[in-house]
Scaffold this motif. Structure first.
Motif, short mmCIF file in Angstrom:
data_model
loop_
_atom_site.label_atom_id
_atom_site.label_comp_id
_atom_site.label_asym_id
_atom_site.label_seq_id
_atom_site.Cartn_x
_atom_site.Cartn_y
_atom_site.Cartn_z
N GLU A 27 0.82 -1.21 0.00
CA GLU A 27 0.00 0.00 0.00
C GLU A 27 0.85 1.26 0.00
OE1 GLU A 27 -2.65 -0.26 3.30
OE2 GLU A 27 -3.45 -2.23 2.71
N THR A 28 2.16 1.11 -0.08
CA THR A 28 3.07 2.25 -0.03
C THR A 28 3.43 2.69 -1.45
OG1 THR A 28 4.00 1.46 2.05
CG2 THR A 28 5.29 3.08 0.83
N THR A 29 3.36 3.99 -1.69
CA THR A 29 3.74 4.54 -2.99
C THR A 29 5.20 4.98 -2.95
OG1 THR A 29 1.48 5.30 -3.36
CG2 THR A 29 3.20 6.24 -4.77
N PHE A 30 6.00 4.44 -3.85
CA PHE A 30 7.42 4.77 -3.94
C PHE A 30 7.67 5.62 -5.18
CE2 PHE A 30 7.19 0.67 -1.76
CZ PHE A 30 7.98 0.90 -0.64
N CYS A 31 8.57 6.59 -5.05
CA CYS A 31 9.03 7.35 -6.20
C CYS A 31 10.53 7.10 -6.33
CB CYS A 31 8.76 8.84 -6.04
SG CYS A 31 9.27 9.81 -7.48
N VAL A 32 10.90 6.31 -7.35
CA VAL A 32 12.30 5.94 -7.57
C VAL A 32 12.95 6.99 -8.46
CG1 VAL A 32 13.86 4.15 -8.38
CG2 VAL A 32 11.65 3.52 -7.36
N VAL A 33 14.03 7.59 -7.96
CA VAL A 33 14.65 8.74 -8.63
C VAL A 33 16.09 8.42 -9.03
CG1 VAL A 33 15.32 11.16 -8.37
CG2 VAL A 33 13.23 10.33 -7.29
N ASP A 34 16.50 8.96 -10.17
CA ASP A 34 17.90 8.87 -10.57
C ASP A 34 18.29 10.18 -11.25
OD1 ASP A 34 20.28 6.85 -10.99
OD2 ASP A 34 20.10 8.02 -12.85
N LEU A 35 19.54 10.60 -11.00
CA LEU A 35 20.06 11.84 -11.59
C LEU A 35 21.31 11.55 -12.41
CD1 LEU A 35 20.00 14.23 -8.47
CD2 LEU A 35 18.16 13.83 -10.11
N GLU A 36 21.52 12.36 -13.43
CA GLU A 36 22.81 12.44 -14.10
C GLU A 36 23.36 13.84 -13.84
OE1 GLU A 36 24.14 9.78 -15.23
OE2 GLU A 36 22.27 8.63 -15.04
N THR A 37 24.65 13.92 -13.56
CA THR A 37 25.25 15.20 -13.16
C THR A 37 26.58 15.43 -13.88
OG1 THR A 37 26.52 14.23 -11.32
CG2 THR A 37 24.25 14.88 -10.86
N THR A 38 27.10 16.63 -13.72
CA THR A 38 28.39 16.96 -14.35
C THR A 38 29.57 16.57 -13.46
OG1 THR A 38 28.40 19.17 -13.36
CG2 THR A 38 27.36 18.93 -15.54
N GLY A 39 29.31 16.11 -12.24
CA GLY A 39 30.38 15.74 -11.33
C GLY A 39 29.81 15.13 -10.06
N GLY A 40 30.67 14.95 -9.09
CA GLY A 40 30.27 14.20 -7.90
C GLY A 40 29.84 15.02 -6.72
N SER A 41 29.90 16.36 -6.78
CA SER A 41 29.59 17.16 -5.61
C SER A 41 28.87 18.44 -5.99
CB SER A 41 30.87 17.49 -4.82
OG SER A 41 30.61 18.42 -3.80
N ALA A 42 27.64 18.58 -5.50
CA ALA A 42 26.90 19.82 -5.76
C ALA A 42 27.56 20.99 -5.05
CB ALA A 42 25.46 19.66 -5.29
N GLN A 43 28.11 20.73 -3.86
CA GLN A 43 28.78 21.80 -3.11
C GLN A 43 30.01 22.32 -3.85
OE1 GLN A 43 27.59 19.03 -1.73
NE2 GLN A 43 25.95 19.93 -0.48
N ALA A 44 30.63 21.45 -4.65
CA ALA A 44 31.82 21.85 -5.39
C ALA A 44 31.47 22.45 -6.76
CB ALA A 44 32.75 20.65 -5.57
N GLU A 105 6.70 18.01 -7.17
CA GLU A 105 5.25 17.84 -7.31
C GLU A 105 4.91 16.40 -7.69
OE1 GLU A 105 1.47 19.69 -9.84
OE2 GLU A 105 3.49 20.55 -10.06
N PHE A 106 5.71 15.81 -8.60
CA PHE A 106 5.51 14.43 -9.03
C PHE A 106 5.69 13.46 -7.87
CE2 PHE A 106 7.31 10.45 -10.70
CZ PHE A 106 6.30 10.06 -11.59
N ALA A 107 6.67 13.74 -7.01
CA ALA A 107 7.02 12.81 -5.92
C ALA A 107 6.25 13.08 -4.63
CB ALA A 107 8.52 12.91 -5.64
N ALA A 108 5.39 14.07 -4.59
CA ALA A 108 4.70 14.45 -3.36
C ALA A 108 3.95 13.26 -2.76
CB ALA A 108 3.72 15.59 -3.65
#
Length: 593
Positions: A27-44, A105-108
C-alpha cells in the motif's frame, strides 16, 4: 511489472494479520529517482543534467517523469562519453529552477527511493536550499544500502546497480541515463522486497530497518507486538515464568517493540533477551515524561537482567557536613533527618571521594572520624603537623575560628562554590607551571567532581523544597500536557482533551494526584534520576508554570555557572585518540626521498 513482484502479493496476503504492525509495502507509494550530473559534488559546483523518476505502488507503475536539465555550464567530456548527454542536447532544456519544482510535485506523498540515495537526494536538497525552497519531509530508502544487507558474494561481486540488475533480471539495463536507471532500480527494489518477504519483512518500517543480523527466531516472535498501541508508554519483556527481562520506553509502543523482532535492534544482548521472551506487556502513559518516569520506577522495582542502567538507584553516596561541636565531612550512604548538610547523591563512590578531596584541599577541617568534645585534649595527627588541618583535637584552634571555616565550607556546598574553584585553579596553575601535569590533572578531576555535585544538589534541592509544582506545555499535536510534581516526584500526568475546560481539568488532575511526603535533607521524594528528568522537562522550551507552592529558585552564584568549562574539557578528553590506539587514524603516505 517484473516477475519478481508478481508472486509477492500472495506472500503479503498470507501475512495479513501482521499488517497492523506497520505500513504494508503493497500500500506504499514509492518514487524511484535517478540523476545524471556533471560531477560528484553539488557543493563543489557540479550540476544536474538529467532527472528520471518512476512512481510505483503494489508492483504497478503509476507514472514516469523525465527531463534533461540545462546545467548552464560545459559538460566535461568524460561525463558526456559516460552518459551520452552532450552540451547540444541540454541547450534548450529547462533549468534546475524549473525542473526541481516539477519533480517535487511528481514525488509528493511518496517514499523517495534511489540507488546510493545520499548522492541523488543530496543534489536535490542542495538545489532546493539554493532556491530557497523548503525540502519536503520525504522518507528515503536506499536500495544500495538495503542490498548490502541482503545480497551475498555468491549473488553478486558488488552492489552496483548494473550488478543487481543482472541478479534480479531487470527488464531495463542501466546505461547512465536517468529514466533507464530509475526503471532498473524499480526492478531491483521489487527483487529485494521479494527476498525480504520470505524473511518476514512486509512493512515499510521493517524494510527501512532490516538487518541480516536479526535472526529468524527473533522475527518469528513479532506477533508479541500485536495489540500494543501507537502511544507513549513503557514495555516489559517477560520470560515463560513471567519474570521481567527488560524494561524500555517509547513514544510509540507498537513501533518500538516491533523493531526488536524485525531489524533495527541488533545488539547481541538484546537478541539473547528476545530469545528468552515469551510475552511483552505495554503500559500506556498520558505523556512521554510519565513513560520515562514509569520506566525508571519499574527498572528499580524489578531489576531486570538486561537493563544495564538505573537498576540500583539506592546504591548512591552522599557527602555529609556533620552537626557537632567540631563538624567534619563524612562519606555516607543515606540521608538522615538530622539537620546536617548533604551533597549528592553520587552514583559512584569514586566521584564522591574526588569531591571530598577537593573540599579537604580547600578547607582545613578535621578528617578524623571520632566525635570530639568541646574541649578535646589529644595529640595532633599527621595532617595537623602538615598544616592541612586546624587541629581542634589538641586545642590549636578555638571554636569560633573553626566555626568560621565551617561556615565558608557550608556556603560553598549550598550557595557559592567560588572559594573551592579559585583555590584549586590556583593550585593547578602552580603545578602546571612546574610541569607537574599529572598532579594538576588529579586536581582538575577533583574540582570537576565537586562542581558537578554542587550543581546537581542545588538543582535537585530547589525542586525538592517545593510541595507542589504544576506545569503545562503544548505538544507537537497541539494538545497540552500537564504534570503535577510534588517534592521532586511526579505525582500526576495528563493531556487536556480537545474542547475540555483547562482549569477544571488541571484542578481534577491535582485532586487525584499522588500524596507525596517530603524526604529528609536535599533528597527528592523520588530517585535523583527521576527528578532530573522532571527538571529537564520543566526547563524545556514552551513550559508554562500553572502553580508553584513554595519557592523554586537556585542560587544566582551557584555551581551551575561553572559547569560549562568542565563539561567542555571532559568532552575534549573523550574525543582524543590515545597514542596506543591508532585503529581510527588514517595513515599518511609520504613519497620516499
Amino acid at each position: 511489472m517484473s516477475s519478481a513482484v508478481q508472486g509477492a502479493p500472495s506472500q503479503w496476503e498470507a501475512q495479513r494479520s501482521f499488517d497492523e504492525l506497520g505500513r504494508p509495502l503493497r500500500e506504499t507509494t514509492f518514487c524511484v529517482v535517478d540523476l545524471e550530473t556533471t560531477g560528484g559534488s553539488a557543493q563543489a559546483g557540479s550540476m544536474i543534467t538529467e532527472i528520471g523518476a518512476v512512481k510505483v505502488r503494489g508492483g504497478e507503475v503509476l507514472g514516469e517523469f523525465q527531463t534533461l536539465v540545462n546545467p548552464h555550464t560545459e559538460i566535461p567530456a568524460f561525463i558526456a562519453v559516460l552518459t551520452g548527454i552532450s552540451n547540444t542536447m541540454v541547450a534548450d532544456a529547462p533549468s534546475i529552477e524549473t525542473a526541481l519544482p516539477a519533480l517535487l510535485e511528481f514525488a509528493a506523498g511518496c517514499v523517495l527511493v534511489a540507488h546510493n540515495a545520499p548522492f541523488d537526494v543530496g543534489f536535490l536538497k542542495h538545489f532546493a536550499e539554493q532556491q530557497g525552497r523548503p525540502w519536503p519531509r520525504f522518507e528515503v530508502l536506499d536500495t544500495a544500502r538495503l542490498a548490502r544487507r541482503v545480497i551475498t558474494r555468491d549473488d553478486a561481486p558488488n552492489c552496483k546497480l548494473s550488478s543487481l540488475a543482472r541478479v534480479f533480471n531487470a527488464s531495463t539495463t542501466p546505461n547512465h541515463r536517468a529514466l533507464s536507471d530509475a526503471r532498473a532500480t524499480v526492478d531491483v527494489l521489487h527483487g529485494l522486497m521479494e527476498r525480504l518477504g520470505a524473511l518476514g519483512v512486509h512493512t515499510l518500517e521493517e524494510l527501512q530497518t532490516f538487518s541480516s543480523r536479526v535472526t529468524t527466531a527473533q522475527r518469528r516472535k513479532r506477533h508479541l507486538a500485536e495489540g500494543l498501541p501507537h502511544a507513549p508508554g513503557v514495555y516489559l519483556f517477560r520470560d515463560d515464568r513471567s519474570r521481567v527481562l527488560y524494561v524500555g520506553t517509547s513514544r510509540d509502543l507498537r513501533t518500538r517493540v516491533r523493531s526488536y523482532f524485525t531489524a533495527s535492534e541488533t545488539r547481541s544482548r538484546m537478541g539473547e533477551m528476545v530469545g528468552l521472551a515469551s510475552a511483552v506487556d505495554g503500559l500506556e502513559c498520558a505523556t512521554a515524561l510519565e513513560a520515562e518516569v514509569r520506566e525508571l520506577r519499574l527498572i528499580a522495582e524489578h531489576k531486570p537482567k538486561y537493563n544495564r542502567r538505573s537498576r540500583y538507584p539506592e546504591k548512591v553516596h552522599f557527602l555529609k557536613l556533620t552537626r557537632e561541636p567540631w563538624p567534619r565531612l563524612s562519606l555516607v550512604r543515606r540521608v538522615l533527618d538530622d539537620q546536617a548538610d548533604y551533597l549528592g547523591p553520587f552514583s559512584s563512590k569514586k566521584s564522591a571521594e574526588k569531591c571530598l578531596a577537593a573540599l579537604h584541599d580547600t578547607f582545613p577541617v578535621r578528617q578524623c572520624s571520632e566525635r570530639l568534645s568541646r574541649e578535646p585534649s589529644r595529640s595532633p595527627c599527621v595532617l595537623a603537623e602538615m598544616g592541612r588541618c586546624l587541629s581542634p583535637c589538641d586545642g590549636s584552634v578555638d571554636e569560633t575560628t573553626y566555626a568560621a571555616v565551617v561556615r565558608q565550607l557550608r556556603d560553598s556546598l549550598l550557595r557559592r562554590p567560588d572559594e573551592v574553584v579559585t583555590a584549586i585553579n590556583a593550585r593547578m596553575a602552580t603545578l602546571a607551571a612546574d610541569e607537574r601535569f599529572e598532579e594538576a590533572g588529579a586536581h582538575r578531576d577533583r574540582l570537576a567532581a565537586f562542581v558537578r555535585a554542587a550543581a546537581r544538589t542545588q538543582r535537585l534541592s530547589a525542586l525538592t523544597r517545593c510541595p507542589e509544582v504544576v506545569a503545562a506545555r503544548r505538544e507537537d499535536d497541539g494538545r497540552w500536557s500537564v504534570h503535577v510534581v510534588r517534592h521532586g516526584r511526579l505525582a500526576a500526568a495528563g493531556t487536556i482533551p480537545p474542547g475540555a475546560d483547562a482549569h477544571q481539568y488541571v484542578a481534577e488532575l491535582r485532586a487525584s494526584a499522588e500524596t507525596v511526603r517530603a524526604a529528609p535533607g536535599p533528597v527528592p521524594a523520588a530517585s535523583a534520576e527521576e527528578t532530573e528528568k522532571i527538571l529537564r522537562w520543566l526547563e524545556s522550551p514552551g513550559i508554562r508554570l500553572v502553580e508553584v507552592d513554595g519557592e523554586w529558585t537556585c542560587p544566582v552564584a551557584g555551581a551551575t555557572r561553572h559547569l560549562a568549562i568542565h563539561d567542555a574539557v571532559n568532552q575534549s578528553r573523550l574525543s582524543l585518540v590515545p597514542f596506543e590506539d591508532r585503529r581510527g587514524l588514517t595513515p599518511v603516505h609520504r613519497p620516499a626521498r
